[in-house]
Design a protein around this motif. Structure first.
Motif, mmCIF file in Angstrom:
data_model
loop_
_atom_site.group_PDB
_atom_site.id
_atom_site.type_symbol
_atom_site.label_atom_id
_atom_site.label_comp_id
_atom_site.label_asym_id
_atom_site.label_seq_id
_atom_site.Cartn_x
_atom_site.Cartn_y
_atom_site.Cartn_z
ATOM 1 N N TYR A 605 0.798 -1.230 0.000
ATOM 2 C CA TYR A 605 0.000 0.000 0.000
ATOM 3 C C TYR A 605 0.830 1.278 0.000
ATOM 4 C CZ TYR A 605 -3.986 -3.035 0.821
ATOM 5 O OH TYR A 605 -4.949 -4.007 0.685
ATOM 6 N N GLY A 606 2.150 1.159 0.025
ATOM 7 C CA GLY A 606 3.003 2.332 -0.114
ATOM 8 C C GLY A 606 2.801 3.349 0.995
ATOM 9 N N ASP A 607 2.891 4.624 0.619
ATOM 10 C CA ASP A 607 2.759 5.706 1.597
ATOM 11 C C ASP A 607 1.370 5.736 2.234
ATOM 12 O OD1 ASP A 607 5.341 6.466 1.084
ATOM 13 O OD2 ASP A 607 4.794 8.022 -0.379
ATOM 14 N N ALA A 608 0.375 5.208 1.533
ATOM 15 C CA ALA A 608 -0.991 5.194 2.076
ATOM 16 C C ALA A 608 -1.077 4.349 3.344
ATOM 17 C CB ALA A 608 -1.972 4.662 1.031
ATOM 18 N N ALA A 609 -0.108 3.440 3.542
ATOM 19 C CA ALA A 609 -0.116 2.594 4.735
ATOM 20 C C ALA A 609 0.015 3.426 6.009
ATOM 21 C CB ALA A 609 1.012 1.568 4.667
ATOM 22 N N ASN A 610 0.638 4.608 5.918
ATOM 23 C CA ASN A 610 0.769 5.468 7.094
ATOM 24 C C ASN A 610 -0.591 5.913 7.626
ATOM 25 O OD1 ASN A 610 3.592 5.383 7.023
ATOM 26 N ND2 ASN A 610 3.681 7.063 5.526
ATOM 27 N N ASP A 611 -1.588 5.973 6.734
ATOM 28 C CA ASP A 611 -2.942 6.377 7.137
ATOM 29 C C ASP A 611 -3.800 5.186 7.573
ATOM 30 O OD1 ASP A 611 -2.287 8.966 6.523
ATOM 31 O OD2 ASP A 611 -3.167 8.902 4.511
ATOM 32 N N MET A 612 -3.213 3.996 7.541
ATOM 33 C CA MET A 612 -3.996 2.790 7.813
ATOM 34 C C MET A 612 -3.656 2.135 9.150
ATOM 35 S SD MET A 612 -4.084 1.041 4.030
ATOM 36 C CE MET A 612 -4.866 1.875 2.636
#
Length: 796
Positions: A605-612
């Motif tokens: 999920y790349g950088d989006a993983a930081n929001d998950m």
């Protein structure tokens, strides 16, 4: 008191949002509500309009789920909302707060205080935050305090029209009370009634609380009532039998002067009626007094169910029950004694000796039944292990989690700030933190007013399609008719959970492994994945699964919402698992289908993983209650600093405190019930010994005339008593042990405790021994008040 306690306990179990009808509701606004009120099949209905999306954005509400509800006039009376101070809101600018909210805010319960609520409202279709200043009109006694970190704030039902008119009523609830619907009413019946009403009035949906199966509860109550009647029969039978045996020679003398058996029966019947009426009146009066005193005592002790006592129905049912019970048991148990008095001849009466064996059997059974009740109740309640319950609900000492990750909510997903994790790492008492990520769709839209829990899009092809088709076929469904899959075009939405590999062993304590093994080293490599079939959640060890197999290779395509592309990875299935029934610790919930290491999750999920980031499981340094409380307060301050209405804290400390209260009050009530039944059994032993000795007093006088001493008489009576006690124990243990083992299973208790059962058996034996010895001493002393000659003359 028993009836009141049962009713109060049932009411406490029903304390969900909309407690007056156990949460049964249809969705709709004012127009639908007005139509509902016109329907003949309802008893009453209350409107509760959601005034804002989710929890108001007040920092002081951090860690709480708060609902601002605009309610109809009769809502308060139907839903147990009782004023402590002030008055109910009369205009939209007034609100009503609970006593638990006041305590959380550190606020005195004085009406008239001002407060600003930061509400999420719709303006031109956009969600914006707006402050609304309100006045606190009063405070109420929170009936929902058993729901952890949940609060309801009330205002008038026209609040949304003034401050949030664009929101609509998709999430507004019309709570419905149907005549005849009670705690034992099945979920299917409640749902059917709600669906029919919804269609009739044009409602937007239905909701109801899935109730526990009450069959076992009411079966237990019925079994208890049967045992009470049986024990009562033995007790009253013995009392009447003693009375008749004492006067048996008098009955014989009456027959010598012409009295018939029918006249004797009538005479005894009148005496019984007078005694029964007097005893019932005395019992009702004394019982009512004890009931009222006990209720006040339990309320002062702040037992959680005590506030739901309703004296009038409980007392009325209690009085009716006492009268019927007394009449039934007196009628049944007196017939045998009356028959004996009516049929015995004068000659037989002069030579009468009590039939010991049959009486002994009755007393042994009575003592055994009372002993079974005592040992079972004692084992279930005193064997309740609070720590087992704490570990059942919690994997680690503290859990900071994004509550939207595993449950649908009225508001969209709010990203949990990763800085929370950094701040938690800096706390001096933190030994270890396990971080979890849960993939979610940031563009998810509401369905009937609710945004779905965290699930993410996967391409439905290849082996994944085959597995899902096979799983659905096992339950008579297809992917197209699935009752639980979310579909997006030709793809499917499933839960993808990223976890620290080190968290796998503690998570495994709450899992059933159906295939493969949870090898931490292999999982850490990143080439392996763990799969949880949807139907495996809470399925238990007996679950038979045919689908995904450990060791097989599977290719999965995960959709990235930021790049709008699929990322394809191949994995070997490490294990197929399912959540163990009745275990709630850890982060592997019903919506977690695939488990991958956090490193792999971030690669997908790349950088989006930081929001998950979905949760932090925290292992803390050990400490006493005060230390744990301070640790929780420090974590609370971090959550408040990085304010997010959907981030909440749970802990072993909070669970332990709440569970200890439940244990204490169960033990208090259980001990009271146990002692009552124990006394009934012991009284029957006493009655039998007294009956036997009175019937044999001539025999004892004869024995004393040829040299029996008082000590030998005491030993003989004591021996007869111990014989009944030991026979009762022989019946009690093999019958009571399996009942205690079965009754000790969750959720009634935390499992069978052999030590507690052994203690309870010894307590029964000790009580029986002491009673037998005491009766032997008293009866010997009583008989020896008359000389041997005087007693022998009674036989003439």
């Amino acid at each position: 008191m028993g009836i009141g306690t049962v009713l109060a306990t049932i009411k406490e179990k029903q304390m969900n949002p909309g407690p007056g009808c156990n949460g049964a509701a249809i969705m709709g606004g004012v127009e639908v509500y007005e139509k509902v009120l016109e329907q003949p099949e309802i008893e009453w209905a209350d409107l509760a309009r959601l005034c804002t999306e989710g929890t108001p954005h007040n920092k002081e509400f951090a860690g709480l789920t708060v609902r601002l509800l605009g309610v109809s006039d009769f809502f308060y009376g139907h839903q147990y909302v009782d004023l402590i101070s002030g008055e109910y809101p009369k205009v939209p600018e007034e609100i009503l707060l609970s006593d638990t909210m006041a305590e959380h805010l550190g606020m005195e319960m004085k009406p008239g205080q001002k407060m600003t609520l930061n509400l999420i409202v719709l303006r031109g279709g956009e969600r914006v935050e707006e402050p609304v200043e309100v006045t606190i009109s009063g405070f109420y006694d929170n009936p929902l305090r058993a729901i952890e970190d949940y609060e309801e704030i009330y205002t008038t039902f026209d609040f949304p029209d003034r401050y949030n008119p664009e929101q609509g009523d998709e999430n507004s609830s019309i709570y419905i009370k149907f005549p005849g619907v009670m705690a034992q009413t099945s979920n299917d019946e409640v749902k059917g009634k709600l669906e029919a009403l919804k269609e009739k009035v044009g409602g937007l949906g239905v909701k109801y609380i899935t109730k526990d199966n009450m069959t076992a509860f009411f079966a237990g109550i019925a079994a208890l009532l049967v045992l009470i009647i049986v024990c009562g029969y033995f007790l009253i039978y013995n009392v009447f039998y003693i009375s008749v045996v004492n006067d048996i020679r008098f009955m014989g003398n009456m027959k010598t002067i012409g009295m018939t058996g029918k006249q004797i029966r009538k005479m005894l019947g009148r005496q019984t009626i007078r005694l029964g009426i007097a005893g019932t009146l005395a019992g009702v009066i004394i019982g009512t007094g004890i009931n009222l005193i006990a209720i006040q005592g339990m309320q002062k002790l702040e037992l959680t169910f005590a506030r739901f006592y309703e004296p009038h129905p409980a007392l009325e049912l209690g009085v009716v029950g006492a009268v019927l019970f007394t009449a039934l048991t007196v009628w049944i148990s007196s017939r045998k004694a009356f028959t004996l008095a009516a049929k015995i001849s004068p000659v037989e009466a002069s030579r009468f000796r009590s039939g010991g064996k049959k009486k002994m059997v009755f007393s042994v059974l009575s003592f055994a039944l009372s002993g079974i009740l005592f040992t079972v109740v004692y084992t279930v309640l005193f064997g309740y292990d609070t720590e087992w319950m704490v570990n059942r609900m919690n994997m680690t000492d503290f859990r900071v989690h994004q509550s939207h990750a595993d449950m649908a909510m009225e508001a969209p997903y709010e990203v949990m700030d990763p800085a929370i994790g950094e701040a938690l790492e800096e706390l001096p008492f933190v030994n270890k933190i396990y971080t979890y990520h849960q993939a979610f769709n940031p563009d998810a839209e509401s369905d009937y007013g609710y945004y779905p829990e965290s699930i993410s899009r996967l391409r439905l092809d290849g082996r994944l399609r085959e597995v899902l088709e096979q799983e659905h076929a096992q339950v008579g469904e297809t992917i197209e008719t699935s009752s639980y899959l979310y579909r997006e075009g030709g793809d499917v939405d499933l839960g993808v959970l990223g976890i620290d590999a080190e968290a796998l062993p503690p998570e495994a304590e709450n899992l059933c492994v159906y295939d493969g093994e949870l090898n931490v080293e292999l999982f850490t490599s990143g080439d392996y994945i763990i799969y949880q079939p949807h139907k495996a959640f809470f399925a238990g060890e007996e679950y038979q699964y045919e689908g995904m197999k450990a060791g097989e290779r599977i290719e999965l395509s995960f959709y990235r919402y930021d790049t709008q592309e699929f990322v394809t990875r191949s994995f070997t299935v490490l294990a197929v698992v399912g959540k163990e029934p009745d275990r709630y610790g850890g982060e592997i919930k019903a919506n977690a289908s695939f488990l991958v290491p956090n490193g792999v999750f971030r690669e997908i999920y790349g950088d989006a993983a930081n929001d998950m980031v979905s949760a932090y499981q925290i292992v803390a340094e050990a400490g006493d209650e005060s230390v744990q409380k301070e640790q929780e307060e420090q974590i609370d301050r971090i959550i408040a600093e990085y304010f997010n209405t959907q981030v909440q804290l749970s802990s072993k400390y909070a669970t332990r405190a709440q569970d200890q209260i439940q244990k204490d009050q169960k033990m208090l009530l259980g001990l009271f019930v146990s002692i009552i039944f124990g006394l009934i059994g012991l009284v029957n032993i006493v009655n039998t010994l007294v009956t036997d000795v009175l019937a044999r007093k001539i025999e004892f006088a004869s024995l004393q005339s040829i040299g029996m001493t008082g000590r030998q008489m005491r030993r003989m009576i004591f021996g007869n008593g111990m014989k009944m006690i030991l026979f009762g124990m022989i019946v009690m243990i093999p019958v009571g042990l399996p009942i205690a083992v079965s009754a000790s299973k969750p959720p009634m208790s935390s499992g069978f405790a052999p030590g507690c059962y052994a203690v309870s058996v010894l307590m029964v034996l000790l009580a029986g021994t002491l009673v037998a010895f005491g009766v032997a001493v008293v009866l010997t002393k009583q008989l020896n008040k008359k000389t041997i000659v005087e007693r022998l003359r009674e036989a003439e």
